[in-house]
Write an enzyme that holds these catalytic residues in place. Structure first.
Site, short mmCIF file in Angstrom:
data_model
loop_
_atom_site.label_atom_id
_atom_site.label_comp_id
_atom_site.label_asym_id
_atom_site.label_seq_id
_atom_site.Cartn_x
_atom_site.Cartn_y
_atom_site.Cartn_z
CG ASP A 2 37.41 0.10 29.87
OD1 ASP A 2 36.27 -0.28 30.17
OD2 ASP A 2 37.63 1.08 29.14
CG ASP A 3 42.15 -2.11 29.29
OD1 ASP A 3 41.30 -2.13 28.38
OD2 ASP A 3 42.99 -1.21 29.41
CG HIS B 95 37.58 -3.17 26.34
ND1 HIS B 95 37.11 -2.01 25.76
CD2 HIS B 95 38.80 -2.86 26.84
CE1 HIS B 95 38.01 -1.05 25.92
NE2 HIS B 95 39.05 -1.54 26.56
CG HIS C 237 42.88 -2.80 24.26
ND1 HIS C 237 43.45 -1.59 23.93
CD2 HIS C 237 42.02 -2.56 25.28
CE1 HIS C 237 42.94 -0.64 24.72
NE2 HIS C 237 42.07 -1.21 25.55
CE1 TYR D 127 44.83 1.99 23.19
CE2 TYR D 127 43.85 0.90 21.28
CZ TYR D 127 44.83 0.97 22.26
OH TYR D 127 45.82 0.02 22.29
CG HIS E 172 41.91 1.16 32.71
ND1 HIS E 172 41.75 2.53 32.82
CD2 HIS E 172 41.69 0.86 31.41
CE1 HIS E 172 41.46 3.03 31.63
NE2 HIS E 172 41.43 2.05 30.76
#
Length: 189
Positions: free
Chosen positions: A2-3, A53, A57, A94, A144
């Site tokens: 992720d991210d 995603h 965020h 999250y 991540h």
């Protein structure tokens, strides 16, 4: 993962995956795509899966339906502008999901069932230990690609888990997802 993308750590993650002949799923933050298009093209060429995603965020459970759509659509446009197909999967930031998110996200929603909390780790060895302690067949491990400790831990994780007989696939392969799949998915360990 992720991210990302992150211009420093994502290439390291991709190189490790290539060295181990492993594919993975990357859930990208749209605002981080401009300037990193070559990383998305590399992911796609390697057979990695690219998911949405959000643009910035936020916690989707606090957004209006229009704000959710704007976050998703901006990210879809950025990813397609990088020259790769639009994602069919969405991972809410999250892991925050409620009825409104389920009703307003027009994509398959993908969560995880193994969280090594690499975002809080200070050392790669802590990430290795956490991932290996929770790894189970059918699991989706949420890591991540924006953290050095995660990128540094990945070769040891892959070495150790492959030695234990684990085989790594994208989340769509694991869960047999298609563009028509809808709903909320986790791993099945």
């Amino acid at each position: 993962f992720d991210d990302g993308p992150n211009p420093l750590t994502t290439p390291q993650v991709l190189t490790t995956l290539e060295q181990f002949h492993v594919t993975a799923s990357f859930f990208l933050v749209g605002s981080r795509v401009p300037g990193n298009e070559a990383l998305l093209q590399r992911m796609h060429a390697d057979g990695d899966e690219i998911g949405n995603h959000s643009w910035s965020h936020p916690d989707f459970t606090t957004l209006t339906s229009q704000q959710m759509k704007d976050q998703i659509n901006a990210t879809q446009r950025a990813i397609m502008a990088a020259g790769v197909p639009p994602p069919i999967l969405f991972r809410p930031p999250y892991g925050a999901v409620n009825a409104s998110v389920e009703a307003n996200v027009p994509m398959t929603i993908l969560l995880w069932n193994e969280d090594p909390q690499d975002w809080a780790a200070q050392r790669a060895s802590a990430v290795v230990q956490a991932v290996e302690a929770s790894a189970a067949p059918g699991g989706i491990v949420d890591m991540h690609d924006i953290y050095h400790v995660t990128a540094d831990a990945l070769p040891q994780i892959l070495t150790d888990l492959q030695a234990r007989g684990f085989h790594f696939v994208t989340v769509s392969q694991l869960l047999h997802l298609t563009p028509a799949s809808r709903g909320l998915y986790y791993g099945h360990s």
